[in-house]
Design an enzyme around this catalytic site. Structure first.
Site, PDB file in Angstrom:
ATOM      1  NE  ARG A   1      -2.335  -1.344   3.543  1.00 18.22           N
ATOM      2  CZ  ARG A   1      -1.787  -0.587   4.479  1.00 18.22           C
ATOM      3  NH1 ARG A   1      -1.843   0.733   4.395  1.00 18.22           N
ATOM      4  NH2 ARG A   1      -1.186  -1.112   5.521  1.00 18.22           N
TER       5      ARG A   1
ATOM      6  CG  HIS B   1      -6.987  -3.255  10.059  1.00 14.21           C
ATOM      7  ND1 HIS B   1      -5.666  -2.850  10.196  1.00 14.21           N
ATOM      8  CD2 HIS B   1      -6.985  -4.238   9.127  1.00 14.21           C
ATOM      9  CE1 HIS B   1      -4.914  -3.554   9.372  1.00 14.21           C
ATOM     10  NE2 HIS B   1      -5.680  -4.406   8.713  1.00 14.21           N
TER      11      HIS B   1
ATOM     12  CB  CYS C   1       0.820  -6.579  13.852  1.00 10.79           C
ATOM     13  SG  CYS C   1       2.041  -5.305  13.462  1.00 10.79           S
TER      14      CYS C   1
ATOM     15  NE  ARG D   1      -0.081  -8.786   2.341  1.00 12.27           N
ATOM     16  CZ  ARG D   1      -0.607  -8.368   3.498  1.00 12.27           C
ATOM     17  NH1 ARG D   1      -1.710  -8.925   3.965  1.00 12.27           N
ATOM     18  NH2 ARG D   1      -0.024  -7.424   4.199  1.00 12.27           N
TER      19      ARG D   1
HETATM   20  P1  GTP Z   1      -2.358  -7.857   7.356  1.00  6.93           P
HETATM   21  O1  GTP Z   1      -2.926  -8.863   6.447  1.00  6.93           O
HETATM   22  O2  GTP Z   1      -1.259  -7.059   6.731  1.00  6.93           O
HETATM   23  O3  GTP Z   1      -3.390  -6.958   7.957  1.00  6.93           O
HETATM   24  O4  GTP Z   1      -1.558  -8.644   8.529  1.00  6.93           O
HETATM   25  P2  GTP Z   1      -2.021  -9.524   9.772  1.00  6.93           P
HETATM   26  O5  GTP Z   1      -2.284  -8.643  10.935  1.00  6.93           O
HETATM   27  O6  GTP Z   1      -3.097 -10.466   9.384  1.00  6.93           O
HETATM   28  O7  GTP Z   1      -0.681 -10.321  10.131  1.00  6.93           O
HETATM   29  P3  GTP Z   1      -0.324 -11.885   9.977  1.00  6.93           P
HETATM   30  O8  GTP Z   1      -1.166 -12.761  10.854  1.00  6.93           O
HETATM   31  O9  GTP Z   1      -0.309 -12.218   8.548  1.00  6.93           O
HETATM   32  O10 GTP Z   1       1.154 -11.896  10.563  1.00  6.93           O
HETATM   33  C1  GTP Z   1       2.186 -11.104  10.036  1.00  6.93           C
HETATM   34  C2  GTP Z   1       3.511 -11.628  10.443  1.00  6.93           C
HETATM   35  O11 GTP Z   1       3.614 -11.703  11.872  1.00  6.93           O
HETATM   36  C3  GTP Z   1       3.785 -13.039   9.917  1.00  6.93           C
HETATM   37  O12 GTP Z   1       5.089 -13.084   9.403  1.00  6.93           O
HETATM   38  C4  GTP Z   1       3.648 -13.906  11.131  1.00  6.93           C
HETATM   39  O13 GTP Z   1       4.468 -15.033  11.056  1.00  6.93           O
HETATM   40  C5  GTP Z   1       4.027 -12.985  12.293  1.00  6.93           C
HETATM   41  N1  GTP Z   1       3.292 -13.360  13.527  1.00  6.93           N
HETATM   42  C6  GTP Z   1       1.955 -13.541  13.635  1.00  6.93           C
HETATM   43  N2  GTP Z   1       1.600 -13.916  14.897  1.00  6.93           N
HETATM   44  C7  GTP Z   1       2.747 -13.960  15.611  1.00  6.93           C
HETATM   45  C8  GTP Z   1       3.043 -14.274  16.977  1.00  6.93           C
HETATM   46  O14 GTP Z   1       2.186 -14.601  17.791  1.00  6.93           O
HETATM   47  N3  GTP Z   1       4.362 -14.183  17.343  1.00  6.93           N
HETATM   48  C9  GTP Z   1       5.349 -13.830  16.462  1.00  6.93           C
HETATM   49  N4  GTP Z   1       6.605 -13.776  16.911  1.00  6.93           N
HETATM   50  N5  GTP Z   1       5.106 -13.539  15.168  1.00  6.93           N
HETATM   51  C10 GTP Z   1       3.827 -13.602  14.735  1.00  6.93           C
HETATM   52  C1  SPV Z   2      -2.958  -4.645   5.173  1.00  9.44           C
HETATM   53  O1  SPV Z   2      -1.980  -4.034   4.713  1.00  9.44           O
HETATM   54  O2  SPV Z   2      -3.473  -4.353   6.287  1.00  9.44           O
HETATM   55  C2  SPV Z   2      -3.541  -5.772   4.423  1.00  9.44           C
HETATM   56  C3  SPV Z   2      -3.114  -5.981   3.055  1.00  9.44           C
HETATM   57  O3  SPV Z   2      -4.418  -6.459   4.940  1.00  9.44           O
HETATM   58  S1  SPV Z   2      -3.822  -4.843   1.947  1.00  9.44           S
HETATM   59  O4  SPV Z   2      -4.988  -5.458   1.350  1.00  9.44           O
HETATM   60  O5  SPV Z   2      -2.838  -4.546   0.948  1.00  9.44           O
HETATM   61  O6  SPV Z   2      -4.220  -3.661   2.664  1.00  9.44           O
HETATM   62 MN    MN Z   3      -4.924  -5.764   7.043  1.00 10.02          MN
END
Ligand code: GTP
Ligand code: SPV
Ligand code: MN
Length: 612
Positions: free
Chosen positions: A85, A254, A278, A394
């Site tokens: 983004r 979000h 995160c 992704r």
């Molecule tokens: P968006 O789709 O961008 O909104 O991200 P999200 O909030 O869904 O994050 P996602 O669950 O995809 O995790 C992002 C990164 O954080 C990945 O590389 C995971 O491996 C890492 N991660 C997720 N949960 C944990 C956790 O509990 N501990 C640690 N150390 N890393 C984590």
């Molecule tokens: C984020 O960045 O929070 C996502 C991926 O979930 S995007 O659809 O690119 O916003």
């Molecule tokens: Mn997101």
């Protein structure tokens, strides 16, 4: 009535196959401006998807993956400059600058429209203009929220088909009552002159992601990447929807949504807001490590929450797919996501390719393949000093492929939320879990949420920034008004239905530098503690920032952590919190007059409790 066959290919601007007068008119206007070779109405069928993806394979945009390992799945590789983004180029063009607030870029709407009209003039030359009717949320929702995306990208059509409910059913429903729809116009900004060859990932160095909140419309130019181009997601379901939610008295957030069942068979629902990359998708698909507890998924990125008939907060996930961060998603950390991905029907973007026609990314398997083609198309071996997959690569996968998807996902009434988590990525200061003293103190926690920046947005990674409710890049109006709206929702909720609010941090580091908490499936222990707080069962220590687990109250049975290590993860360091205060003061100062007085009071009380 028009049949599906008639609508395959039409001349630009003529005979739109819809009885929706406003839609027909808008499509005609856009076609006249953008001058595509063809206008095509997307029906959302499998046959159509097969045709479009075959076309994308032909064009070199998609690579068909090994059918046995990843049935019906494809890999896409973006232009190396179009991987995330673009917050710098994202605008909220409200009529008054004040209403965009300090967290958004603003330009006067007419000035912006003049600029965009110039850019869109002829922008689709040599391409097909696709019209995608879509809906965020359920088709049989009480007040369905329609959108129509116009795009010149087949990749966007294929991705929107996974991420949202699209096509003929939606169009028919939209026509029934001549309903309002959010017009969402997208172009990659790369017209083709006669005879000019296309590139695999057309885009433009100039990018604009623009929202007109009063009109409830969206215009996106120059990028093909997810959050910039799949306009139902962040642009509609968060930025525009947050404005609609303010006006209609609900919340567009979000947040993931999950269902938790205790060993006694009691059901709870949790919504959690963490900034991009995160941990939302990971928590939403959590595999609990504690006996007797069950988790089911409702959503992994966006929650629409309204006040129900009994004064409860009810949430639905308006999306239909996962657009998840690939790196770190693996068999040991997130087996449920891996199983959903393996069922196929997915589009991967900027991951690495294995030699047998599969995909790979850092953290997918314990063993690293000896040879890969990296996301830039180069040979890659474990000795390479660059990651094989882009850090923001992704997977785009239908949510229905999640085995642990809750039946309630399909309920337009949504689920009652019992607990809300706010979390970020902080190496220090923020303990593993803290329960807020009250709704307003929970809103304070959300309003001061901080996190290190990630690869999900262009810019430097690892800088601590304030990210209120994990919505910093997504609040479609003044941030102070947004916090006020959150605080005021309290008065519509019944006392005995009030969700409890918690602040969490899976990313705290030990003095040695490693993670203080193992995270992933082990986060079920934190959820258990939170639920036991609701049930009045778990003990807590009253600290200046809120309630944290008392020694022995967090279930660490079978976990390779000592009580001392747990204490390190959960403790509140008064000096660290005192050091945090000036940053919060500075942050609140930026809101000016629009900061809710209740949050100012919360900060003053926190300061006093910290002995300052
Ligand atoms: P968006 O789709 O961008 O909104 O991200 P999200 O909030 O869904 O994050 P996602 O669950 O995809 O995790 C992002 C990164 O954080 C990945 O590389 C995971 O491996 C890492 N991660 C997720 N949960 C944990 C956790 O509990 N501990 C640690 N150390 N890393 C984590
Ligand atoms: C984020 O960045 O929070 C996502 C991926 O979930 S995007 O659809 O690119 O916003
Ligand atoms: Mn997101």
């Amino acid at each position: 009535m028009t049949t599906i066959a008639d609508r395959q290919v039409q001349d630009s601007g003529h005979s739109a196959p819809t009885t929706h007068a406003k839609l027909a008119q808008w499509v005609e206007e856009v076609a006249a401006l953008t001058k595509p070779d063809r206008v095509y109405w997307v029906d959302g069928s499998q046959e159509e998807n097969d045709r479009l993806t075959a076309q994308l394979v032909e064009a070199g945009t998609l690579i068909k993956l090994n059918e046995e390992k990843f049935p019906g799945s494809f890999a896409a590789f973006s232009d190396p400059s179009d991987v995330a983004r673009v917050e710098e180029q994202t605008y909220i063009c409200s009529v008054n600058e004040r209403d965009a607030g300090f967290t958004n870029n603003w330009m006067e709407p007419n000035e912006m429209k003049a600029k965009l009209n110039g850019l869109f003039d002829g922008a689709m030359r040599g391409r097909t203009m696709y019209v995608i009717p879509f809906i965020m949320g359920h088709l049989d929702a009480e007040d369905p929220k329609f959108g129509v995306e116009i795009t010149d990208s087949e990749y966007v059509v294929a991705s929107m088909r996974i991420m949202a409910r699209i096509g003929t059913d939606v169009l028919r429903k939209l026509e029934e009552k001549q309903s309002f729809f959010v017009p969402a116009l997208h172009s990659v900004g790369a017209p083709l002159e006669a005879g000019q060859a296309d590139v695999p990932w057309p885009c433009n160095p100039e990018k604009w992601i623009v929202h007109f909140p009063e009109e409830r419309s969206i215009v996106s130019y120059g990028s093909g990447y997810g959050g910039n181009a799949l306009l139902g997601k962040k642009c509609f379901a968060l930025r525009i929807a947050s404005v609609v939610a303010r006006d209609e008295g609900w919340l567009a957030e979000h947040m993931l949504i999950l269902k938790l069942t205790s060993p006694e068979g009691k059901d709870y629902h949790v919504a959690a807001a963490f900034p991009s990359a995160c941990g939302k998708t990971n928590l939403a698909l959590l595999d609990p490590t504690i006996e007797g507890w069950k988790v089911e998924t409702l959503g992994d990125d966006i929650a629409w929450m309204r006040v129900g008939a009994n004064g409860e907060l009810r949430a639905v996930n308006p999306e239909a797919g996962l657009f998840g961060v690939a790196p770190g998603t693996g068999w040991s950390t997130n087996p449920n996501a891996m199983r959903a991905i393996e069922k196929g029907n997915s589009v991967f973007t900027n991951v690495a390719l294995t030699d047998d026609g599969g995909v790979w990314w850092e953290g997918m398997t314990d063993e690293t393949p000896a040879h890969l083609t990296d996301w830039l198309g180069n040979d890659w071996t474990p000795e390479s000093d660059r990651p094989a997959a882009h850090p923001n690569s992704r997977f785009c996968t239908p949510i229905a492929q999640i085995d642990m998807l809750s039946d309630e996902y399909n309920d337009p009434q949504g689920v009652k939320i019992d607990a809300i988590l706010f979390g970020g990525r902080r190496k220090t200061t923020v303990p593993l879990v803290t329960q807020a003293r009250s709704w307003t103190s929970g809103v304070f926690m959300g309003s001061t949420l901080s996190s290190e920046t990630t690869a999900a947005a262009a810019g430097q990674v690892g800088l601590v920034r304030r990210d209120p409710m994990a919505m910093l890049p997504f609040i479609g109006y003044d941030a102070g008004d947004y916090l006020n709206h959150w605080d005021s929702i309290r008065s519509h909720l019944a006392e005995d239905q009030l969700p409890q609010i918690f602040l969490v941090n899976w990313f705290r580091r030990t003095s040695e530098g490693g993670f203080a908490w193992p995270g992933f499936g082990e986060n079920s222990r934190v959820l258990k503690w939170a639920i036991e707080r609701l049930e009045g069962k778990a003990d807590a220590v009253d600290t200046p920032i809120g309630f944290v687990p008392a020694a022995g109250s967090l279930d660490i049975k079978g976990l390779d952590l000592s009580e001392d290590e747990v204490a390190e993860a959960t403790h509140v360091d008064v000096d660290e919190w005192c050091a945090e205060l000036p940053g919060i003061e500075e942050w609140f100062a930026r809101f000016g007059d629009s900061l809710p007085a209740s949050l100012r009071t919360e900060l003053d009380e926190l300061t006093a409790r910290l002995g300052r």
